[in-house]
Design an enzyme around this catalytic site. Structure first.
Site, PDB file in Angstrom:
ATOM      1  N   HIS B  68      -4.303  27.498  26.846  1.00  0.00           N
ATOM      2  CA  HIS B  68      -3.039  27.922  27.453  1.00  0.00           C
ATOM      3  C   HIS B  68      -3.285  28.913  28.579  1.00  0.00           C
ATOM      4  O   HIS B  68      -4.431  29.327  28.794  1.00  0.00           O
ATOM      5  CB  HIS B  68      -2.073  28.505  26.411  1.00  0.00           C
ATOM      6  CG  HIS B  68      -2.547  29.762  25.750  1.00  0.00           C
ATOM      7  ND1 HIS B  68      -3.546  29.781  24.815  1.00  0.00           N
ATOM      8  CD2 HIS B  68      -2.150  31.042  25.877  1.00  0.00           C
ATOM      9  CE1 HIS B  68      -3.726  31.006  24.398  1.00  0.00           C
ATOM     10  NE2 HIS B  68      -2.894  31.796  25.019  1.00  0.00           N
ATOM     11  N   HIS B  70      -2.674  32.089  29.249  1.00  0.00           N
ATOM     12  CA  HIS B  70      -2.904  33.535  29.166  1.00  0.00           C
ATOM     13  C   HIS B  70      -4.294  33.873  29.711  1.00  0.00           C
ATOM     14  O   HIS B  70      -5.265  33.143  29.487  1.00  0.00           O
ATOM     15  CB  HIS B  70      -2.758  34.028  27.733  1.00  0.00           C
ATOM     16  CG  HIS B  70      -1.329  34.260  27.346  1.00  0.00           C
ATOM     17  ND1 HIS B  70      -0.884  34.242  26.040  1.00  0.00           N
ATOM     18  CD2 HIS B  70      -0.232  34.522  28.095  1.00  0.00           C
ATOM     19  CE1 HIS B  70       0.409  34.474  26.018  1.00  0.00           C
ATOM     20  NE2 HIS B  70       0.835  34.646  27.252  1.00  0.00           N
ATOM     21  N   ASP B  72      -6.530  35.962  28.900  1.00  0.00           N
ATOM     22  CA  ASP B  72      -7.665  36.119  27.991  1.00  0.00           C
ATOM     23  C   ASP B  72      -8.178  34.773  27.489  1.00  0.00           C
ATOM     24  O   ASP B  72      -9.102  34.715  26.695  1.00  0.00           O
ATOM     25  CB  ASP B  72      -7.343  37.078  26.835  1.00  0.00           C
ATOM     26  CG  ASP B  72      -6.112  36.670  26.059  1.00  0.00           C
ATOM     27  OD1 ASP B  72      -5.920  37.168  24.934  1.00  0.00           O
ATOM     28  OD2 ASP B  72      -5.311  35.865  26.572  1.00  0.00           O
ATOM     29  N   HIS B  73      -7.592  33.689  27.998  1.00  0.00           N
ATOM     30  CA  HIS B  73      -8.087  32.340  27.669  1.00  0.00           C
ATOM     31  C   HIS B  73      -8.508  31.551  28.903  1.00  0.00           C
ATOM     32  O   HIS B  73      -9.255  30.597  28.782  1.00  0.00           O
ATOM     33  CB  HIS B  73      -7.024  31.552  26.892  1.00  0.00           C
ATOM     34  CG  HIS B  73      -6.834  32.082  25.498  1.00  0.00           C
ATOM     35  ND1 HIS B  73      -7.328  31.438  24.391  1.00  0.00           N
ATOM     36  CD2 HIS B  73      -6.248  33.211  25.045  1.00  0.00           C
ATOM     37  CE1 HIS B  73      -7.037  32.143  23.307  1.00  0.00           C
ATOM     38  NE2 HIS B  73      -6.382  33.224  23.680  1.00  0.00           N
ATOM     39  N   HIS B 157       3.637  29.065  20.685  1.00  0.00           N
ATOM     40  CA  HIS B 157       3.093  30.272  21.349  1.00  0.00           C
ATOM     41  C   HIS B 157       3.639  30.503  22.765  1.00  0.00           C
ATOM     42  O   HIS B 157       4.312  31.497  23.012  1.00  0.00           O
ATOM     43  CB  HIS B 157       1.566  30.201  21.333  1.00  0.00           C
ATOM     44  CG  HIS B 157       0.905  31.426  21.868  1.00  0.00           C
ATOM     45  ND1 HIS B 157       1.163  32.682  21.367  1.00  0.00           N
ATOM     46  CD2 HIS B 157       0.020  31.613  22.871  1.00  0.00           C
ATOM     47  CE1 HIS B 157       0.467  33.566  22.042  1.00  0.00           C
ATOM     48  NE2 HIS B 157      -0.242  32.947  22.963  1.00  0.00           N
ATOM     49  N   ASP B 178      -4.213  29.975  20.643  1.00  0.00           N
ATOM     50  CA  ASP B 178      -3.194  30.818  20.012  1.00  0.00           C
ATOM     51  C   ASP B 178      -2.037  29.917  19.599  1.00  0.00           C
ATOM     52  O   ASP B 178      -1.671  29.013  20.343  1.00  0.00           O
ATOM     53  CB  ASP B 178      -2.686  31.882  20.998  1.00  0.00           C
ATOM     54  CG  ASP B 178      -3.683  33.018  21.174  1.00  0.00           C
ATOM     55  OD1 ASP B 178      -3.566  33.757  22.174  1.00  0.00           O
ATOM     56  OD2 ASP B 178      -4.582  33.170  20.332  1.00  0.00           O
ATOM     57  N   GLU B 203      -8.528  31.993  15.725  1.00  0.00           N
ATOM     58  CA  GLU B 203      -8.669  33.434  15.945  1.00  0.00           C
ATOM     59  C   GLU B 203      -8.408  34.158  14.644  1.00  0.00           C
ATOM     60  O   GLU B 203      -7.546  33.783  13.868  1.00  0.00           O
ATOM     61  CB  GLU B 203      -7.607  33.901  16.946  1.00  0.00           C
ATOM     62  CG  GLU B 203      -7.861  33.482  18.355  1.00  0.00           C
ATOM     63  CD  GLU B 203      -8.898  34.330  19.059  1.00  0.00           C
ATOM     64  OE1 GLU B 203      -9.029  35.505  18.729  1.00  0.00           O
ATOM     65  OE2 GLU B 203      -9.591  33.792  19.935  1.00  0.00           O
ATOM     66  N   HIS B 414     -13.749  36.304  16.540  1.00  0.00           N
ATOM     67  CA  HIS B 414     -13.218  37.589  16.989  1.00  0.00           C
ATOM     68  C   HIS B 414     -12.741  38.488  15.880  1.00  0.00           C
ATOM     69  O   HIS B 414     -11.646  39.028  15.933  1.00  0.00           O
ATOM     70  CB  HIS B 414     -12.084  37.391  18.005  1.00  0.00           C
ATOM     71  CG  HIS B 414     -12.568  36.740  19.245  1.00  0.00           C
ATOM     72  ND1 HIS B 414     -11.823  35.828  19.931  1.00  0.00           N
ATOM     73  CD2 HIS B 414     -13.736  36.838  19.918  1.00  0.00           C
ATOM     74  CE1 HIS B 414     -12.524  35.407  20.981  1.00  0.00           C
ATOM     75  NE2 HIS B 414     -13.675  36.005  20.982  1.00  0.00           N
TER      76      HIS B 414
END
EC number: 3.1.27.-
Lengths: 348, 598
Positions: B68, B70, B72-73, B157, B178, B203, B414
């Site tokens: 997706h 975001h 951080d991805h 999400h 996510d 995650e 993580h």
């Protein structure tokens, strides 16, 4: 294909209770546990333990309160609203009573079926597992569970018993019985505190004597009559009132009554009306009169998961925050746990 | 044994940068390519040296999949493809492909223009990177090559978020990215079929939380807005574009109607332009029900929400304004913020994460004095509220997803293994599957047990049955003789004759002969008889015959005796066997070389 979508109509969520809650609560958090809990026990100012009570294996969880609730001045900058599961463990049977031993990371539980106790290590920073460390046999031959209480002492001790005659004070590390209550009674105990239980009559009574600094005890009958007495003179009533209750409890364990630790003269009761009610005894008199609650938390019945009314949900337990004057946690039979900080309606 | 290897890239226990390498059936796949938002140096990029120490990644990766938009991805994607070097396919859903470049460009602008960094990807790099993207549709199997196939599932999400199923042969992995298991207002809940992957990768960040209800988050939002309006203050809500913004608008509109409120609510123009663009994307991504109740409420037909004009910002009295961009780093939302910041009756509500370097990030860190252009300072007196509306799974959600997909193994990335022992135990107990928790940079190698289906020919089966003996049993496997033919994608077991026939080959016979010299003064026939007696006593389980034609046969091995030409007391034994009896033949020759008992 997507998963189930609940009705997207936003009008649905803006019901009366929701709109009212904007003014009546400062903070409100609603959680859904996988399994309902009968206990909420403080293990520090920020953490509580909850545990399942089904007949098989159950989880014991130590939850940290949401950071947003605890961040007073910086509240706005903290978005964290969730419970954090800081420690967890498994119990082979139901957990009906759990007490944290102050000053330790130890907890004691009872399964509500025998009077034996289980000992647990709640875990430190390096692990997230709650482990069973041992057990203490109880003396009672009854089928009822034990009530447990503990206070800060060194070495740690716990007071427990299922019946008045079975109450004993046990030293945790050695399992040695220090004292035994010599009472010739087989009446089941509904709560146990470090104070003598009230004189029983035909109705069931609950007590809370934690307002020890004021030497005050509150005694509540199953019909909703509340009597405040001085600890030193339990027979006399300082003041009393008939509470606004509707239902009779099914079991003694269903009712919780507690003094507010930081609000003088206020106490809370759950289990007699499907709500958590808060009363202020400031204006009560010695003669019996009707009293209305200062505040009622209806959140559990309003947002119940069992919407079809098949089995009415009931509040299993509630606790006050030890320091924050108006913060409470309550749990219900549908697995919900609410954390709420109510606004005193009198200050508007 | 076949193995699937999973390695979360990066160092330490850091959360905030998703980039996972999976090796399955000889294929290497990169799952997500996120940027760590907390670092300013190279630590913010995943550590690609794990894949190769030098040079481009093209030869080492079969594909890259992005879950997706975001950061951080996907934040490190242009860096990976254009600065480190990767020319292979990059897969993501249509909405992700549309939104990613916009967020990446914003992010680039902030990092380079505002923070003055140099070692960063350029606008052109973002464009070049996106040219390598192949968009995915939900539930559509895509053949990356003739062995590797992938399929996207709905993750909830955010708009366009997907969980991805990766299959090579009979081994498979599912990566969740996510996701959330409770439906949102404009997004459904994640869904996957009982695909039984060998590994489910998720995650662990939210695995140890219990989520507060959506109702309470919305309550807090409405409460804060209402309180500000009641005291005559102005509320600024910086938003990205579609999805969350529209949800909050509908929430406010309904609230305004219910409470009969009169204060104006505005929607800035930058927002309406972008919104139109995504509106169309959104329609195809949602399901019938959401389309009906949510998307069809055209955002410009609200009763209480009107288009904003920048002159309104100076109007007296309470108001609420939705404006872009979401992190207050430029544009209209920043302009409005500057005007309203000095009044303590006002409020700014930040509904999401803000990247370092933005005003949004600074005020969320408590900064009350901001340096603006031209060295002027801005005193931040208004109330700052950070509210998280993003939908994530929690401990209960993970259990629900595992129940849905039925993986054979679970893998959580993580997290700190020591802090997740309880969750690991819970998963292992409830589902009887192993739960792995590799640290960043650590590889987990899982042995899989793929079932390889083989057809057996009826003739072969019948032949085996007639040989008698015990029936085949999984605990007592029985040796059988046959030929395995691998043709196209099927495997079959047939008798050797049939195999030869199918392949059009002639069967050749192979016979070995061996001469053994023995010292034996007896006559040829006596020696033969002595051999016969000796073998009969040693080889009790075998068929040994003394034939009238002057040979001894052990199974199909023929033994003849003749006198040596050179030595009268010596005999020459001739042993002859076919290839099938090689073992027994060699054994006999060694045995007879030792001589006969006296």
């Amino acid at each position: 294909m997507m998963g189930e979508t609940e009705a997207v109509e936003i009008d649905d969520i803006l019901d009366d209770w929701f709109i009212e809650s904007l003014k009546s609560y400062k903070d409100l958090h609603v959680y859904q546990l996988e399994h309902p809990t009968q206990i909420i026990e403080w293990t520090s100012g920020k953490t509580v333990c909850v545990a399942g009570y089904s007949s098989g294996k159950n989880e014991i969880l130590e939850l940290r309160l949401p950071l947003r609730l605890l961040a007073d001045e910086k509240k706005g900058l903290c978005a964290e609203r969730d419970f954090k599961v800081v420690h967890g463990g498994f119990s082979e049977g139901p957990v009906c009573c759990l007490r944290h031993i102050p000053g330790t990371r130890c907890a004691v539980t009872n399964d509500g079926l025998t009077s034996d106790l289980q000992l647990w290590d709640l875990g430190a920073d390096d692990t997230d597992v709650i482990r069973k460390t041992g057990s203490l046999p109880g003396t009672s031959v009854s089928q009822a569970g034990s009530r447990i209480t503990a206070r800060l002492s060194s070495p740690p001790q716990v007071l427990h018993g299922a019946q008045s005659s079975g109450v004993q004070l046990t030293q945790l590390s050695t399992g040695q019985t220090l004292y035994r209550l010599e009472v010739d009674s087989t009446k089941p105990l509904s709560s146990l505190k470090f104070a003598s239980p009230p004189p029983g009559e035909c109705a069931l009574w609950w007590t809370d004597a934690s307002a020890a600094s004021q030497c005050r005890v509150i005694m509540l009958s199953s019909s909703g009559q509340a009597v405040v007495s001085d600890l030193r003179n339990l027979g006399g009533a300082l003041c009393q009132a008939q509470l606004d209750v509707q239902t009779s409890p099914r079991k003694p364990e269903d009712v919780t009554v507690a003094w507010a630790p930081a609000l003088d003269g206020c106490f809370s009761v759950s289990g007699l009306s499907g709500l958590v009610q808060i009363y202020d005894t400031a204006r009560w008199r010695a003669e019996l009169q009707d009293a209305s609650p200062l505040f009622q938390h209806a959140g559990h019945s309003v947002s119940s998961q069992h919407g079809d009314g098949s089995a009415p949900i009931f509040i299993t337990t509630h606790v006050w925050h030890p320091e924050r004057p108006r913060t409470l946690l309550s749990a219900a039979s549908d697995g919900s746990v609410h954390v709420w900080d109510w606004v005193d309606p009198q200050t508007n | 044994m076949p193995e699937i290897k999973v390695t979360p890239l990066g160092a330490g226990q850091d959360v905030g940068r998703s980039c996972i390498l999976v090796s399955i059936g000889g294929k290497n796949i990169m799952l997500d390519c996120g940027m760590h938002m907390g670092y300013n140096d190279d630590r913010r990029f995943p550590d690609f040296s794990y894949i190769t120490q030098n040079g481009r990644l093209t030869d080492f990766l079969d594909c890259v999949i992005i879950s997706h938009f975001h950061l951080d991805h996907c934040g490190a994607l242009p860096y990976m493809s254009e600065m480190v070097g990767y020319d292979g396919p990059i897969y993501m859903t249509h909405p992700t492909k549309a939104i990613c470049p916009i967020l990446l460009e914003d992010f680039r602008k902030i990092t380079v223009d505002k923070k003055g960094e140099t070692n960063f990807f350029t606008s052109q790099m973002i464009k070049d990177c996106m040219k390598k993207v192949i968009p995915l549709n939900l539930h559509q199997t895509v053949q990356v090559d003739d062995e590797l196939e992938i399929k996207a599932y709905y993750a909830g999400h955010v708009l366009g978020a997907a969980m991805v199923h990766i299959k090579v042969g009979s081994e498979s992995v599912v990566y969740t990215g996510d996701y959330n298991m409770t439906p949102d207002r404009h997004l459904g809940a994640a869904w996957i079929d009982k695909c039984r992957p060998d590994i489910l990768i998720s995650e662990s960040t939210y695995a140890t939380t219990i989520r507060d209800s959506k109702r309470c988050r919305e309550r807090d939002f409405l409460k804060k807005v209402h309180e500000s309006i009641e005291r005559g203050g102005k509320v600024l809500i910086p938003v990205f574009a579609l999805g969350r913004a529209q949800e909050l608008c509908i929430l406010l509109e309904t609230f305004w109607e219910r409470m009969n409120l009169k204060a104006p609510i505005y929607f800035s123009t930058g927002l309406t332009e972008k919104a139109n663009h995504y509106y169309k994307l959104f329609i195809t991504w949602t399901n019938q029900k959401i389309r009906k109740t949510f998307v069809q409420r055209n955002m410009f037909e609200f009763k209480h929400i009107k288009a904003f004009d920048r002159s309104y910002a100076d109007n007296p009295g309470p108001m609420v304004v939705f404006a872009t961009p979401g992190m207050l780093h430029a544009g209209q939302s920043l302009q409005i913020f500057k005007k309203w910041a000095g009044n303590d009756k006002n409020m700014v509500i930040m509904p999401g994460y803000c990247v370092q370097g933005t005003i949004g990030h600074k005020i969320l860190n408590g900064q009350r004095k901001l340096e603006m252009e031209g060295r002027s300072t801005l005193d931040v007196k208004l109330q700052v509220e950070y509210m998280s509306f993003s939908a994530h799974a929690d401990a209960k959600g993970i259990m629900q997803l595992i129940r849905m997909a039925e993986p054979r193994n679970m893998l959580l990335v993580h997290g700190e293994a020591a802090k997740m022992e309880f969750l690991k135990g819970k998963i292992e107990q409830e589902f009887s599957i192993d739960c792995y928790m590799p640290a960043n940079g650590e590889t987990v190698a899982l042995t899989t047990n793929p079932s390889v289906p083989v057809d057996i020919s009826l003739n072969l089966l019948k032949r085996e049955m007639t040989l008698g003996g015990p029936l085949p049993d999984p605990k007592k496997p029985r040796t059988m003789h046959g030929t395995l033919i691998m043709k196209e994608n099927s495997l079959k077991l047939v008798s050797s004759e049939q195999a030869l026939k199918e392949l059009g080959l002639n069967e050749h016979q192979l016979r070995f002969t061996c001469r053994v010299q023995l010292q034996d003064p007896h006559s040829d026939s006596d020696t033969l008889h002595r051999i016969y007696t000796h073998l009969k006593s040693v080889l009790k389980d075998y068929t040994i015959q003394h034939l009238p034609d002057g040979t001894v046969m052990v199974e199909s091995i023929v033994i003849k005796v003749s006198s040596s030409a050179e030595d009268a007391n010596a005999k020459v034994l001739l042993l002859s066997w076919s290839y099938q009896d090689e073992d027994l033949g060699s054994y006999l020759s060694s045995l007879l070389k030792k001589g006969l008992p006296t």
